[in-house]
Enzyme design. Structure first.
Site, PDB file in Angstrom:
ATOM      1  N   GLN A 167      -4.646  -1.583  10.006  1.00  0.00           N
ATOM      2  CA  GLN A 167      -4.438  -2.866   9.325  1.00  0.00           C
ATOM      3  C   GLN A 167      -4.906  -4.006  10.240  1.00  0.00           C
ATOM      4  O   GLN A 167      -4.481  -4.102  11.387  1.00  0.00           O
ATOM      5  CB  GLN A 167      -2.946  -3.033   8.970  1.00  0.00           C
ATOM      6  CG  GLN A 167      -2.620  -4.293   8.214  1.00  0.00           C
ATOM      7  CD  GLN A 167      -3.256  -4.349   6.818  1.00  0.00           C
ATOM      8  OE1 GLN A 167      -3.290  -3.359   6.094  1.00  0.00           O
ATOM      9  NE2 GLN A 167      -3.771  -5.510   6.445  1.00  0.00           N
ATOM     10  N   ASP A 200     -11.759   2.983   4.940  1.00  0.00           N
ATOM     11  CA  ASP A 200     -12.346   1.695   4.549  1.00  0.00           C
ATOM     12  C   ASP A 200     -13.823   1.591   4.941  1.00  0.00           C
ATOM     13  O   ASP A 200     -14.391   0.496   4.918  1.00  0.00           O
ATOM     14  CB  ASP A 200     -11.546   0.535   5.161  1.00  0.00           C
ATOM     15  CG  ASP A 200     -11.610  -0.724   4.297  1.00  0.00           C
ATOM     16  OD1 ASP A 200     -12.191  -0.660   3.193  1.00  0.00           O
ATOM     17  OD2 ASP A 200     -11.093  -1.758   4.722  1.00  0.00           O
ATOM     18  N   LYS A 216       0.841  -1.200   0.000  1.00  0.00           N
ATOM     19  CA  LYS A 216       0.000   0.000   0.000  1.00  0.00           C
ATOM     20  C   LYS A 216       0.876   1.250   0.000  1.00  0.00           C
ATOM     21  O   LYS A 216       0.616   2.204  -0.726  1.00  0.00           O
ATOM     22  CB  LYS A 216      -0.921   0.007   1.242  1.00  0.00           C
ATOM     23  CG  LYS A 216      -2.056  -1.011   1.152  1.00  0.00           C
ATOM     24  CD  LYS A 216      -2.749  -1.220   2.490  1.00  0.00           C
ATOM     25  CE  LYS A 216      -3.748  -2.376   2.375  1.00  0.00           C
ATOM     26  NZ  LYS A 216      -4.281  -2.798   3.673  1.00  0.00           N
TER      27      LYS A 216
END
Ligand code: NAP
Length: 282
Positions: free
Chosen positions: A93, A116, A49
């Site tokens: 994460q 997200d 990422k």
């Protein structure tokens, strides 16, 4: 004839457009990623990422903690990032170490920085039909693939296998938003193949090899979200690609299907949040 849906190609197309857009910005968007613990796969995902972000002109900050980090330390860091005007997007994460209350940590992220769509506020918006700031990355990536290949969900029977908050539930919700008829299956579903055989579009997000060609009708669209290593160390998806690809109309490979789209969505979402925050402060 079966079409293999090329996630890498579409990722590159999306990211190249995004890169040009970012070049017009006064400041770089900033994505902060919190990584706690020593999960090897998580570290690889986070590095990928970061690399992708930096290539585009997004600044990526990775904040690392050991596996025994206290929950309060994470909560305080997120509060600090929430207040920091330089930070546009925050990603925690997963998985987090077992002693940490995952939902509590996620819910500390300011919804406007929740890249997200994971906080209760943003998922509440999604499930009540309001627009969250961004859609969850993996399900949004699936929509990008369907759009690229002009697969309309309206009136179709979409069967989603898996009901996680990360993939299954939001994928089902986004299919509903597109006026599909949606069935969600999980580990307690009886006679799974009776249901999958009625799918026009099958989205599998399980993490084990599950889908064989006798579980689907001809010309089904098959989206394989699963990704794991089998006992020989080979990267696999939920679908037996060799046999299913002979019967499907469209199919995503693993790797190279949904995975690249998740990263593309993360970058798109970071830029969306950046623009939303700039709009508010101007
Ligand atoms: P998860 O939280 O473990 O959820 C798995 C789901 O599969 C659960 O809902 C479970 O049912 C269901 N399930 C398990 N065994 C089943 C069976 N035999 N029949 C039907 N359903 C079954 O996993 P996740 O986070 O959603 O991820 C799923 C897979 O997608 C994993 O391989 C993950 O690595 C992958 N993934 C890929 C991407 C990407 O970008 N490609 C992104 C995220 C995740 P219950 O709810 O009843 O337990």
């Amino acid at each position: 004839m079966t079409t293999i849906m090329d996630g890498k190609k579409l990722r590159d197309k999306i990211l190249s457009g995004l890169k040009s857009e970012i070049q017009t910005f006064d400041k770089k968007p900033v994505l902060a990623v919190i990584l706690a613990g020593d999960d090897a796969a998580s570290r690889i995902y986070v590095n990928n990422k970061k690399k992708t972000a930096e290539n585009l002109g997004i600044k990526s900050i990775v904040i690392e903690y050991p596996a025994d980090v206290g929950e309060n330390i994470l909560l305080e860091k997120i509060e600090e990032l929430n207040l920091d005007k330089e930070i546009n997007a925050i990603l925690v994460q997963l998985p987090l170490p077992a002693h940490i209350d995952k939902q509590k940590v996620i819910d500390t992220i300011a919804p406007i920085k929740d890249v997200d769509c994971f906080t209760i506020e943003n998922s509440g918006r999604l499930y009540t039909g309001l627009e969250p700031y961004v859609y969850p990355c993996t399900p949004q990536g699936i929509l990008y693939l369907l759009d690229e290949y002009k697969i309309n969900l309206e009136g179709k029977h979409v069967v989603v296998i898996g009901r996680s908050n990360l993939v299954g539930k939001p994928a089902a919700q986004l299919a509903l938003k597109r006026n599909a008829t949606v069935t969600v299956c999980h580990s307690h579903t009886r006679n799974l193949s009776d249901i999958t055989k009625t799918a026009d579009v099958l989205i599998s997000a399980v993490g084990e090899v599950l889908i064989e060609d006798d579980m689907m009708k001809d010309d089904c669209v098959v989206i394989d979200v699963g990704i794991f290593r089998d006992c020989n160390g080979k990267v696999r998806g939920d679908v037996n690609f060799e046999t299913v690809s002979k019967k499907a109309s469209y199919i995503t490979p693993v790797p190279g299907g949904v995975g690249p789209m998740t990263i593309a969505s993360l970058m798109v979402n970071t830029v969306k949040l950046y623009k939303e925050q700039n709009k508010r402060s101007s």
